[in-house]
Scaffold this motif. Structure first.
Motif, PDB file in Angstrom:
ATOM      1  N   TRP A 164      20.760 -58.105   5.510  1.00 26.94           N
ATOM      2  CA  TRP A 164      20.914 -56.655   5.700  1.00 26.94           C
ATOM      3  C   TRP A 164      22.361 -56.236   5.557  1.00 26.94           C
ATOM      4  CZ3 TRP A 164      19.050 -51.943   6.157  1.00 26.94           C
ATOM      5  CH2 TRP A 164      19.767 -51.004   6.868  1.00 26.94           C
ATOM      6  N   GLU A 165      23.260 -56.940   6.250  1.00 27.57           N
ATOM      7  CA  GLU A 165      24.657 -56.531   6.234  1.00 27.57           C
ATOM      8  C   GLU A 165      25.268 -56.673   4.850  1.00 27.57           C
ATOM      9  OE1 GLU A 165      26.225 -59.045   9.201  1.00 27.57           O
ATOM     10  OE2 GLU A 165      25.738 -57.700  10.865  1.00 27.57           O
ATOM     11  N   SER A 166      24.939 -57.753   4.156  1.00 29.61           N
ATOM     12  CA  SER A 166      25.579 -57.982   2.865  1.00 29.61           C
ATOM     13  C   SER A 166      25.058 -57.038   1.801  1.00 29.61           C
ATOM     14  CB  SER A 166      25.351 -59.429   2.421  1.00 29.61           C
ATOM     15  OG  SER A 166      23.979 -59.675   2.225  1.00 29.61           O
ATOM     16  N   SER A 167      23.778 -56.676   1.861  1.00 23.89           N
ATOM     17  CA  SER A 167      23.219 -55.859   0.795  1.00 23.89           C
ATOM     18  C   SER A 167      23.434 -54.377   1.020  1.00 23.89           C
ATOM     19  CB  SER A 167      21.714 -56.134   0.658  1.00 23.89           C
ATOM     20  OG  SER A 167      21.035 -55.761   1.827  1.00 23.89           O
ATOM     21  N   LEU A 168      23.592 -53.958   2.289  1.00 23.56           N
ATOM     22  CA  LEU A 168      23.674 -52.531   2.543  1.00 23.56           C
ATOM     23  C   LEU A 168      25.093 -52.047   2.809  1.00 23.56           C
ATOM     24  CD1 LEU A 168      21.887 -50.083   2.690  1.00 23.56           C
ATOM     25  CD2 LEU A 168      21.623 -50.443   5.130  1.00 23.56           C
ATOM     26  N   THR A 176      16.817 -43.163  11.296  1.00 29.96           N
ATOM     27  CA  THR A 176      17.509 -44.087  12.189  1.00 29.96           C
ATOM     28  C   THR A 176      17.834 -45.386  11.462  1.00 29.96           C
ATOM     29  OG1 THR A 176      15.489 -45.175  12.999  1.00 29.96           O
ATOM     30  CG2 THR A 176      16.184 -43.131  14.113  1.00 29.96           C
ATOM     31  N   PHE A 177      18.644 -46.215  12.125  1.00 32.81           N
ATOM     32  CA  PHE A 177      18.975 -47.521  11.571  1.00 32.81           C
ATOM     33  C   PHE A 177      17.704 -48.336  11.348  1.00 32.81           C
ATOM     34  CE2 PHE A 177      20.048 -52.014  12.125  1.00 32.81           C
ATOM     35  CZ  PHE A 177      21.100 -52.173  11.249  1.00 32.81           C
ATOM     36  N   LEU A 178      16.727 -48.211  12.259  1.00 39.06           N
ATOM     37  CA  LEU A 178      15.499 -48.992  12.146  1.00 39.06           C
ATOM     38  C   LEU A 178      14.726 -48.639  10.877  1.00 39.06           C
ATOM     39  CD1 LEU A 178      13.567 -51.060  13.362  1.00 39.06           C
ATOM     40  CD2 LEU A 178      12.486 -49.202  14.652  1.00 39.06           C
ATOM     41  N   CYS A 201      19.195 -38.230   5.024  1.00 43.99           N
ATOM     42  CA  CYS A 201      18.615 -39.423   4.396  1.00 43.99           C
ATOM     43  C   CYS A 201      19.506 -39.931   3.267  1.00 43.99           C
ATOM     44  CB  CYS A 201      17.215 -39.107   3.866  1.00 43.99           C
ATOM     45  SG  CYS A 201      15.935 -38.983   5.136  1.00 43.99           S
ATOM     46  N   LYS A 202      20.032 -39.022   2.469  1.00 41.80           N
ATOM     47  CA  LYS A 202      20.909 -39.432   1.370  1.00 41.80           C
ATOM     48  C   LYS A 202      22.176 -40.102   1.887  1.00 41.80           C
ATOM     49  CE  LYS A 202      19.459 -36.207  -2.262  1.00 41.80           C
ATOM     50  NZ  LYS A 202      19.884 -35.133  -3.181  1.00 41.80           N
ATOM     51  N   ARG A 203      22.734 -39.556   2.968  1.00 43.85           N
ATOM     52  CA  ARG A 203      23.923 -40.171   3.551  1.00 43.85           C
ATOM     53  C   ARG A 203      23.593 -41.555   4.103  1.00 43.85           C
ATOM     54  NH1 ARG A 203      28.235 -36.872   5.107  1.00 43.85           N
ATOM     55  NH2 ARG A 203      29.152 -38.833   5.840  1.00 43.85           N
ATOM     56  N   ALA A 204      22.427 -41.686   4.719  1.00 45.50           N
ATOM     57  CA  ALA A 204      22.036 -42.959   5.312  1.00 45.50           C
ATOM     58  C   ALA A 204      21.846 -44.041   4.256  1.00 45.50           C
ATOM     59  CB  ALA A 204      20.751 -42.785   6.123  1.00 45.50           C
ATOM     60  N   ALA A 205      21.334 -43.645   3.090  1.00 49.61           N
ATOM     61  CA  ALA A 205      21.024 -44.621   2.036  1.00 49.61           C
ATOM     62  C   ALA A 205      22.138 -44.782   1.008  1.00 49.61           C
ATOM     63  CB  ALA A 205      19.734 -44.206   1.324  1.00 49.61           C
ATOM     64  N   CYS A 206      23.221 -44.058   1.161  1.00 47.22           N
ATOM     65  CA  CYS A 206      24.230 -44.018   0.091  1.00 47.22           C
ATOM     66  C   CYS A 206      24.911 -45.364  -0.130  1.00 47.22           C
ATOM     67  CB  CYS A 206      25.257 -42.927   0.366  1.00 47.22           C
ATOM     68  SG  CYS A 206      26.369 -43.265   1.753  1.00 47.22           S
ATOM     69  N   GLU A 207      24.990 -46.214   0.880  1.00 40.29           N
ATOM     70  CA  GLU A 207      25.657 -47.506   0.722  1.00 40.29           C
ATOM     71  C   GLU A 207      24.715 -48.594   0.211  1.00 40.29           C
ATOM     72  OE1 GLU A 207      28.830 -48.168   1.037  1.00 40.29           O
ATOM     73  OE2 GLU A 207      29.340 -46.120   1.625  1.00 40.29           O
ATOM     74  N   SER A 208      23.436 -48.289   0.143  1.00 36.72           N
ATOM     75  CA  SER A 208      22.474 -49.284  -0.339  1.00 36.72           C
ATOM     76  C   SER A 208      22.432 -49.273  -1.856  1.00 36.72           C
ATOM     77  CB  SER A 208      21.074 -48.981   0.214  1.00 36.72           C
ATOM     78  OG  SER A 208      20.112 -49.838  -0.370  1.00 36.72           O
ATOM     79  N   VAL A 261      16.371 -41.950  -2.123  1.00 36.16           N
ATOM     80  CA  VAL A 261      15.636 -40.854  -1.495  1.00 36.16           C
ATOM     81  C   VAL A 261      14.934 -40.032  -2.574  1.00 36.16           C
ATOM     82  CG1 VAL A 261      15.773 -38.854   0.033  1.00 36.16           C
ATOM     83  CG2 VAL A 261      17.393 -40.749   0.314  1.00 36.16           C
ATOM     84  N   SER A 262      13.652 -39.761  -2.352  1.00 36.19           N
ATOM     85  CA  SER A 262      12.895 -38.920  -3.277  1.00 36.19           C
ATOM     86  C   SER A 262      12.777 -37.510  -2.707  1.00 36.19           C
ATOM     87  CB  SER A 262      11.487 -39.492  -3.502  1.00 36.19           C
ATOM     88  OG  SER A 262      10.693 -38.568  -4.245  1.00 36.19           O
ATOM     89  N   GLU A 263      12.973 -36.523  -3.559  1.00 33.98           N
ATOM     90  CA  GLU A 263      12.841 -35.122  -3.159  1.00 33.98           C
ATOM     91  C   GLU A 263      11.489 -34.540  -3.566  1.00 33.98           C
ATOM     92  OE1 GLU A 263      16.219 -32.724  -4.323  1.00 33.98           O
ATOM     93  OE2 GLU A 263      17.551 -34.472  -4.333  1.00 33.98           O
ATOM     94  N   TRP A 264      10.609 -35.376  -4.112  1.00 32.99           N
ATOM     95  CA  TRP A 264       9.364 -34.848  -4.675  1.00 32.99           C
ATOM     96  C   TRP A 264       8.530 -34.099  -3.641  1.00 32.99           C
ATOM     97  CZ3 TRP A 264       4.077 -35.462  -3.960  1.00 32.99           C
ATOM     98  CH2 TRP A 264       3.272 -34.856  -4.947  1.00 32.99           C
ATOM     99  N   GLU A 265       8.337 -34.682  -2.464  1.00 34.80           N
ATOM    100  CA  GLU A 265       7.524 -34.010  -1.441  1.00 34.80           C
ATOM    101  C   GLU A 265       8.117 -32.663  -1.059  1.00 34.80           C
ATOM    102  OE1 GLU A 265       5.471 -35.935   1.882  1.00 34.80           O
ATOM    103  OE2 GLU A 265       6.522 -37.778   1.322  1.00 34.80           O
TER     104      GLU A 265
END
Length: 230
Positions: free
Chosen positions: A6-10, A74-76, A124-131, A136-140
């Protein structure tokens, strides 16, 4: 370990060993097995930027999709993506996970505690930006109202496979907690046809949350026993 994965990939500051599909194709040229990606970064709000080129031939391809309110994320929520990918690609060794998608629900879902969707999207975009593989999908959020999960999964399956980004079919897997799996047995929460479609056509990857055991949930519902291999 899962934690170190987790730490190395994200959160690593340098480029990950796994390259995004778009980036690797630009540097290496399109391979015979993976056609070039479309020019657009997204289709109907479904992001294509972080899709990954498979590293192992002969494995089934999966896109992990987490649908939810993410109010807030959340982190989880992010952690279970990493745990699921580790389980599928390392422990089972039969899958290649080509991407992970957070799919925030539309405001029309009506949950009282729901933060306004534009704010949830940005969080969500901020949370996933380092991965390098969770996006994040905006379709819904772009639909006129709330969309049932089964329809969302069908749409993502249609988008990624119709584009022919990969030579083989990409299977959509709903990533969820044991509480969602348990809700399949709660009357009035899910349409029976939607449960059949989610489990039969797509499948689920469940993060077990003790004291609830996934095996006990499966044993309690005939429909889960029917599709236990999914």
């Amino acid at each position: 370990s899962t934690q170190s994965t987790w730490e190395s990939s994200l959160f690593c500051g340098t480029e990950s060993v796994e390259e995004t599909l778009v980036g690797s194709l630009l540097r290496m040229g399109a391979s015979a097995s993976v056609p070039p990606p479309p020019l657009s970064d997204s289709i109907e709000g479904f992001s294509l930027k972080k899709l990954i080129k498979p590293l192992h031939a002969g494995r089934k391809l999966a896109l992990l999709v987490a649908c939810g309110s993410f109010s807030p994320i959340t982190f989880l929520h992010l952690r279970i993506f990493e745990e699921a990918r580790h389980r599928m690609t390392v422990e089972l060794g039969s899958w290649e996970v080509v991407g992970g998608i957070l799919s925030p629900v539309h405001d029309a879902y009506g949950k009282k505690s729901l933060i306004q969707q534009n704010h949830r999207l940005q969080i969500c975009k901020r949370a996933a930006c380092e991965s390098n593989w969770i996006d994040v999908s905006e379709w819904e959020l772009g639909q006129s109202g709330w969309t049932r999960t089964a329809i969302v999964l069908n749409k993502y399956h249609e988008i990624i496979n119709n584009l022919k980004i990969y030579e083989d079919e990409v299977h959509i897997r709903l990533l969820c907690g044991a509480d969602l799996l348990h809700s399949f047995g709660t009357p009035g929460v899910w349409l029976p046809d939607d449960i059949e479609l989610i489990l039969g056509k797509h499948g689920v990857v469940v993060s077990e949350r003790l004291p609830t055991k996934v095996e006990d949930i499966i044993a309690s519902m005939p429909v889960l026993q029917k599709y236990k291999d999914n």
